[in-house]
Design an enzyme around this catalytic site. Structure first.
Site, PDB file in Angstrom:
ATOM      1  CB  SER A 104       1.884 -13.804   2.114  1.00  0.00           C
ATOM      2  OG  SER A 104       1.395 -14.814   2.959  1.00  0.00           O
ATOM      3  CE  LYS A 107       0.175 -10.202  -0.175  1.00  0.00           C
ATOM      4  NZ  LYS A 107       0.748  -8.854  -0.082  1.00  0.00           N
ATOM      5  CB  ALA A 148      -8.263 -14.551  -5.042  1.00  0.00           C
ATOM      6  CE1 TYR A 149      -3.116 -11.386   1.103  1.00  0.00           C
ATOM      7  CE2 TYR A 149      -2.299 -13.561   1.730  1.00  0.00           C
ATOM      8  CZ  TYR A 149      -2.240 -12.185   1.828  1.00  0.00           C
ATOM      9  OH  TYR A 149      -1.301 -11.594   2.640  1.00  0.00           O
ATOM     10  CB  VAL A 204     -11.786 -17.784   5.664  1.00  0.00           C
ATOM     11  CG1 VAL A 204     -12.047 -19.227   5.229  1.00  0.00           C
ATOM     12  CG2 VAL A 204     -10.300 -17.566   5.926  1.00  0.00           C
ATOM     13  CG  ASN A 227       2.464  -2.832   4.473  1.00  0.00           C
ATOM     14  OD1 ASN A 227       2.646  -3.881   5.070  1.00  0.00           O
ATOM     15  ND2 ASN A 227       1.405  -2.058   4.709  1.00  0.00           N
TER      16      ASN A 227
END
Ligand code: NAP
Length: 276
Positions: free
Chosen positions: A139, A197, A192-193, A96, A89
């Protein structure tokens, strides 16, 4: 050595991870480990559950630190001879409006979300016992980021033959491309996130395939999921789900009954398999 079943949740001193531990304490028939990189934050979280009448155990774990991962691995091997449930997790996201240069955000985000998760899997998957359950918290942003990749990259990320090394090379290339300022030209989306993911979802598909090839008779089920948009420090107070609601899909996957033969190698949200 204890024969008690054991579950481990990474990054569980707060947010969704904490809610996953809370639910497992109520539903998992064995020892549940709340882990945190910072021992005092972890112990505080364990005490909070204790006030609710729930018994979680604590072990330190920083997924950015190979020594910390290996200490947990050795502990589980020695005390339990392996583990039954692993929920990956732990994760990070820059806000942002964060003004940190994008290349730095890319390196830091990929380091924890992709490479840290991968290192945990490298060290702990071999310890997962038959009928074990592994959940990688990804995500829905991985799906939207996939849609923002070039056709060539999409093909690679959807491939049924991509290897873990090839995936890791692509993740490294993304970071390098951001440093050179050419990531968009090279077909990457501007998140990037999201790319980190994509890495978690594709890693899960690869790991499930490897389990099919190498440990078919062990009935281990491994999946990626999205918890939904959840009110935590990461997503903020306007998100739609409470942490306990966000824990539902990860916990459903962590507790798939022993006679279940799926889902496996899938990406789910709201307990439903999504097309990748
Ligand atoms: P959060 O409240 O920020 O909690 C993140 C947790 O991960 C914290 O316990 C944090 O520990 C831990 N962590 C970060 N880096 C770590 C490391 N190197 N080693 C060990 N633990 C580490 O975030 P959340 O919203 O609960 O997110 C949990 C997971 O769900 C993440 O993977 C996130 O990407 C995913 N997710 C969240 C949402 C959402 O809407 N919230 C949506 C989709 C996916 P510290 O307290 O020490 O920082």
């Amino acid at each position: 050595m204890s024969s008690v079943p054991v579950a481990v949740v990474t990054g569980s001193n707060k947010g969704i991870g904490f809610a996953i531990v809370r639910a497992l304490c109520k539903q998992f028939p064995g020892d549940v480990y709340l882990t945190a990189r910072d021992p005092s934050r972890g112990q505080e979280a364990v005490a909070k559950l204790q006030e609710e009448g729930l018994r979680a155990l604590f072990h330190q774990l920083d997924i950015d630190d190979l020594q910390s991962i290996r200490a947990l691995r050795d502990f589980l091997k020695e005390k339990y001879g392996g583990l039954n449930v692993l929920v990956n997790n732990a994760g990070i996201a820059f806000k942002v409006h964060d003004t940190t240069p994008f290349a730095v955000q890319a390196e830091v985000t990929l380091k924890t979300n992709f490479f840290g998760t991968r290192n945990i899997c490298t060290e702990l998957l071999p310890l997962v016992k038959p009928y074990g359950r592994v959940v990688n918290v990804s995500s829905m942003v991985s799906s939207s980021a996939l849609g923002g990749c070039s056709r060539e990259l999409q093909q690679k990320f959807r491939s049924d033959t991509i290897t873990e090394d090839e995936l890791a090379e692509l993740m490294t290339k993304f970071v390098e491309d951001t440093k050179k300022g050419v990531h968009e030209k090279e077909g990457w989306p501007n998140t990037a996130y999201g790319v980190s993911k994509i890495g978690v979802t594709v890693l899960s598909r690869i790991q499930a395939r490897m389990l099919n090839e190498k440990r078919k008779g062990d009935h281990i089920l491994l999946n990626a999921c999205c918890p939904g948009w959840v009110r935590t420090d990461m997503a903020g107070p306007n998100a739609t789900k409470s942490p306990d609601e966000g824990a539902e899909t990860p916990v459903y996957l962590a507790l798939l009954p022993s006679d279940a033969d799926g889902p496996h190698g899938q990406f789910l949200s709201n307990k439903t398999v999504r097309t990748w």
